[in-house]
Design a protein around this motif. Sequence first.
Motif, short mmCIF file in Angstrom:
data_model
loop_
_atom_site.label_atom_id
_atom_site.label_comp_id
_atom_site.label_asym_id
_atom_site.label_seq_id
_atom_site.Cartn_x
_atom_site.Cartn_y
_atom_site.Cartn_z
N UNK A 145 0.90 -1.16 -0.07
CA UNK A 145 -0.19 0.02 -0.02
C UNK A 145 0.89 1.16 0.18
N UNK A 146 1.88 1.16 0.40
CA UNK A 146 2.91 2.49 0.59
C UNK A 146 3.87 2.46 -0.57
N UNK A 147 4.15 1.46 -1.34
CA UNK A 147 4.73 1.34 -2.62
C UNK A 147 4.21 2.18 -3.58
N UNK A 148 4.80 3.09 -4.22
CA UNK A 148 4.18 4.00 -5.31
C UNK A 148 3.78 3.21 -6.62
N UNK A 149 4.21 2.26 -7.01
CA UNK A 149 3.93 1.81 -8.21
C UNK A 149 3.09 0.35 -8.08
N UNK A 150 2.59 0.02 -6.86
CA UNK A 150 1.71 -0.92 -6.66
C UNK A 150 0.45 -0.79 -7.68
N UNK A 151 -0.06 -1.57 -8.49
CA UNK A 151 -1.28 -1.33 -9.28
C UNK A 151 -2.37 -1.38 -8.49
N UNK A 152 -3.68 -0.94 -8.96
CA UNK A 152 -4.96 -0.90 -8.41
C UNK A 152 -5.48 -1.96 -8.59
N UNK A 153 -6.53 -2.44 -7.70
CA UNK A 153 -6.85 -3.87 -7.81
C UNK A 153 -7.62 -4.15 -8.76
N UNK A 154 -7.48 -5.36 -9.70
CA UNK A 154 -8.14 -5.76 -10.79
C UNK A 154 -9.30 -6.97 -10.40
N UNK A 155 -10.19 -6.85 -11.21
CA UNK A 155 -11.49 -7.81 -11.01
C UNK A 155 -10.89 -9.34 -11.39
N UNK A 156 -11.32 -10.39 -10.48
CA UNK A 156 -10.90 -11.53 -10.60
C UNK A 156 -12.05 -12.52 -10.76
N UNK A 157 -13.39 -11.94 -10.55
CA UNK A 157 -14.62 -12.70 -10.91
C UNK A 157 -15.72 -11.95 -11.27
N UNK A 158 -16.75 -12.65 -11.44
CA UNK A 158 -17.84 -12.06 -12.28
C UNK A 158 -18.54 -10.86 -11.19
N UNK A 159 -18.17 -10.92 -10.01
CA UNK A 159 -18.67 -9.70 -8.98
C UNK A 159 -17.89 -8.63 -9.22
N UNK A 160 -16.50 -8.60 -9.64
CA UNK A 160 -15.66 -7.64 -9.89
C UNK A 160 -14.60 -7.40 -8.56
N UNK A 161 -14.67 -8.70 -7.82
CA UNK A 161 -13.47 -8.75 -6.76
C UNK A 161 -12.21 -9.05 -7.18
N UNK A 162 -11.21 -8.43 -6.47
CA UNK A 162 -9.86 -9.07 -6.56
C UNK A 162 -9.67 -10.28 -6.10
N UNK A 163 -8.48 -10.78 -6.25
CA UNK A 163 -8.20 -12.16 -5.78
C UNK A 163 -7.51 -12.11 -4.15
N UNK A 164 -7.39 -10.84 -3.84
CA UNK A 164 -6.88 -10.47 -2.33
C UNK A 164 -7.72 -11.18 -1.49
N UNK A 165 -7.20 -11.91 -0.24
CA UNK A 165 -7.71 -12.50 0.76
C UNK A 165 -7.44 -11.76 2.01
N UNK A 166 -8.27 -12.09 2.99
CA UNK A 166 -8.02 -11.22 4.41
C UNK A 166 -8.44 -12.11 5.57
N UNK A 167 -7.72 -11.88 6.64
CA UNK A 167 -8.19 -12.39 8.01
C UNK A 167 -8.04 -11.24 9.00
N UNK A 168 -8.99 -11.16 9.87
CA UNK A 168 -8.92 -10.16 10.87
C UNK A 168 -8.91 -10.97 12.13
N UNK A 169 -8.13 -10.57 12.97
CA UNK A 169 -7.72 -11.42 14.22
C UNK A 169 -7.84 -10.45 15.52
N UNK A 170 -8.69 -10.66 16.22
CA UNK A 170 -9.10 -9.71 17.34
C UNK A 170 -8.88 -10.40 18.68
N UNK A 171 -8.06 -9.97 19.61
CA UNK A 171 -7.93 -10.23 20.95
C UNK A 171 -7.91 -9.30 21.80
#
Length: 347
Positions: free
Chosen positions: A248-274
């Motif tokens: 996210x801080x690198x100047x040349x990281x491209x914008x997200x690209x659609x990877x399915x019919x819903x327009x979502x990218x292939x990025x995955x996430x986990x949010x872990x709360x303690x």
Amino acid sequence: MGSGTPVTVFGAYGHTGRFVVAELVARGFTPVLSGRDARTLEEMARHHGLEARVASAEDPASLDRALAGTAAVINCAGPFASTTGPVIEAALRARIPYLDVAAELEANLDTFAHYRERALDAGAVIVPAMAFFGGLGDLLTTAAMGDWTEADEAHIAYALSSWHPTAGTRLSGAVSRARRGDHRLRYSGGRWERRADAAPTLEWAFPEPLGPRPVIGEFTMADVVTVAQHLSIPEVTTYMSVEAARDVTAPHTPAPAAADELGRSDQTFVVDVVVRSGGAERRATAGGRDIYAVTAPLVAEALQRVLAGRTKAVGVVAAGEIFDAADFLQALAPHVTLGLHPQRRNA
């Protein structure tokens, strides 16, 4: 509620705004598309068969026209330092609920500071940061708290497989950095600190199969603002996986690209709360795909509950403060995988 109810989406043609519009349509609402770019707005309106209303944050009368006759407004237009105030003012004039998807710390702090009393006096509902950053972490923290009325500390760790920022994310980040200068913000001891030192690099033990990952500690996100507003926890810290922070801080990281019919990218996430209190610890997790796309069901579910009166508070309110956090999270089950872990004693 849905049934064709009109809802203004300001910033409708932005990356997140388009996901929000699609989610509202799927839930039976009628989005009224709004923003400053008349050409893009009209093209989107023709494609979806929806109404377009050109408006600018610098023109209060245009905002009044954009909100006229609608049941609520969702602000998806960054930088939110420039748009939250004007759109909230228009919502207060129209006497309709306001929700936004702002991840800018300073913009969220301003919303709570400047509008808390006015919103309470007016019986208005203003829900800032009802997005992946802010809303989701706040709901998970509130659900983890359960019957605890206070805790010693809360930790919210993000593992993103990648973070390809949108143009809006880059612009909002630049605005935030300009406002805070060479400092970063940290919430500790029940107050905000401006720190000039570098954030630490740590290791966070995410749930399996992810396991331990290097993270940037004190990578302060909107969740810290919202949690601190309504939960009695003096230490609230957020963490970001090192790879995502670099992206996210690198100047040349491209914008997200659609990877399915819903327009979502292939990025995955986990949010872990303690959450920890004394010698006890509680944990809540959520996993899914595309942080921008998952913002849409978060803010649309919030809108649906606000308009149906399924709320616990008025004024400027965080997600976990106004909604039943555990029930809200269960409603997101089609979009996120949840884990609520029982209380355990620290070793």
